[in-house]
Design a protein around this motif. Structure first.
Motif, mmCIF file in Angstrom:
data_model
loop_
_atom_site.group_PDB
_atom_site.id
_atom_site.type_symbol
_atom_site.label_atom_id
_atom_site.label_comp_id
_atom_site.label_asym_id
_atom_site.label_seq_id
_atom_site.Cartn_x
_atom_site.Cartn_y
_atom_site.Cartn_z
ATOM 1 N N ARG A 60 0.802 -1.225 0.000
ATOM 2 C CA ARG A 60 0.000 0.000 0.000
ATOM 3 C C ARG A 60 0.829 1.266 0.000
ATOM 4 N NH1 ARG A 60 -4.038 -1.398 4.882
ATOM 5 N NH2 ARG A 60 -2.065 -2.260 5.620
ATOM 6 N N ASN A 61 2.064 1.200 0.534
ATOM 7 C CA ASN A 61 2.889 2.405 0.539
ATOM 8 C C ASN A 61 3.663 2.596 -0.764
ATOM 9 O OD1 ASN A 61 4.389 0.136 1.084
ATOM 10 N ND2 ASN A 61 5.784 1.139 2.507
ATOM 11 N N GLU A 65 5.793 -2.856 3.537
ATOM 12 C CA GLU A 65 4.829 -1.972 4.205
ATOM 13 C C GLU A 65 5.311 -1.535 5.582
ATOM 14 O OE1 GLU A 65 1.009 -3.850 4.238
ATOM 15 O OE2 GLU A 65 0.535 -3.094 2.232
ATOM 16 N N LYS A 113 -0.700 3.130 -4.306
ATOM 17 C CA LYS A 113 -1.702 3.763 -3.441
ATOM 18 C C LYS A 113 -3.126 3.347 -3.767
ATOM 19 C CE LYS A 113 1.603 6.296 -1.645
ATOM 20 N NZ LYS A 113 2.067 6.103 -0.259
ATOM 21 N N PRO A 126 -6.171 0.813 -4.229
ATOM 22 C CA PRO A 126 -6.648 -0.546 -3.887
ATOM 23 C C PRO A 126 -7.005 -1.384 -5.095
ATOM 24 C CG PRO A 126 -7.678 1.097 -2.479
ATOM 25 C CD PRO A 126 -6.948 1.851 -3.543
ATOM 26 N N TYR A 144 -3.505 -3.088 -5.822
ATOM 27 C CA TYR A 144 -2.851 -4.008 -4.892
ATOM 28 C C TYR A 144 -3.777 -5.109 -4.371
ATOM 29 C CZ TYR A 144 -4.585 -1.009 -0.973
ATOM 30 O OH TYR A 144 -5.347 -0.293 -0.083
#
Length: 259
Positions: A95-96, A158, A99, A101, A104
């Motif tokens: 997620r980092n 993450e 960005k 969803p 990922y």
């Protein structure tokens, strides 16, 4: 009074947890029809089998050396392929780094789906496609390694320090520079450690993939068991144990140096 109530509440929680564990164990034993008496009844048979495996057929060592090396080669190649494919998946699942969803989440779903399939079943699926031999075993270990390494790697990504990433963003670094100079240096040691750990697992797994025709020492173990050649079975088990212990020792030393 508050301290006494907290202590009583803590004891009640522990008691409830203990009761819950006992109920789970009892229900599981009923469902699997496991009993201490049946285990005790089988002990004489286990003892007889153990006696039939003694003494090991030491002359069989030279005969199974090449299959053992083949097993190690399968683990090396399978782990390497899996680790290479895991790199982009780990980055695209973090997620980092990503960005959105919509990107990922699908990558995480694929990793979770793959990790639910054991390596023995993967080998059984690849054997009809690739035929009996090393290729099916290598592909099974590659897919299994990919699922494990990618999962552990993206969790490490993450958990990295975002300070360097924010600094690079502030000076105008692009996404490629951001990954190579901000993310990779922080996770490379953990990534190599996970790869070595997966290699240890794959050496053990490769030893039994022969049961479904995926090559390696497992094929010889399966054949000797079918022919009731228990002295040769004990030779294969001892050989595998020695190899696994040596690899574990070397891998642990390497991981200690990295961490």
């Amino acid at each position: 009074m508050d301290a006494l109530k907290k202590r009583r509440l803590s004891l009640m929680k522990r008691l409830v947890t203990l009761i819950f564990i006992i109920v789970i164990l009892w229900a599981s034993s009923l469902g699997t029809e496991v009993s201490i008496s049946s285990l005790m009844d089988g002990l004489p048979g286990m003892g007889s089998l153990f006696l039939e495996m003694l003494p090991p057929d030491w002359s069989y060592f030279s005969y199974v050396t090449e299959p053992m090396l083949e097993t190690i080669r399968m683990a090396v190649i399978g782990t390497t392929y899996g680790a290479i494919v895991a790199i982009p998946f780990a980055l695209l699942s973090s997620r980092n780094v990503v960005k959105w969803p919509v990107i990922y989440f699908p990558f995480r779903f694929v990793m979770n789906l793959i990790r639910t399939i054991p390596e023995l079943l993967l080998a059984a699926l690849f054997v009809p496609v690739l035929g009996i031999g090393d290729n099916a075993g290598i592909m099974a270990l590659s897919v299994f390694s990919f699922g494990v390494i990618a999962k552990l790697a993206y969790e490490s990504i993450e958990a990295i320090d975002n300070g360097p990433l924010e600094a690079m963003t502030a000076v105008g670094a692009n996404k490629i520079q951001w990954i190579f100079y901000g993310v990779v240096p922080q996770v490379i040691a953990s990534f190599v450690s996970y790869t070595l750990y997966c290699f240890e697992i794959n050496v053990r797994a490769a030893a039994i993939l022969g049961y479904v025709g995926a090559g390696g020492i497992g094929l010889y173990l399966n054949n000797t068991l079918k022919l009731f050649q228990y002295q040769r079975v004990s030779t294969i088990i001892i050989y595998t144990l020695i190899v696994v212990v040596i690899i574990d020792m070397i891998s642990n030393k390497c991981r200690e140096k990295l961490i």
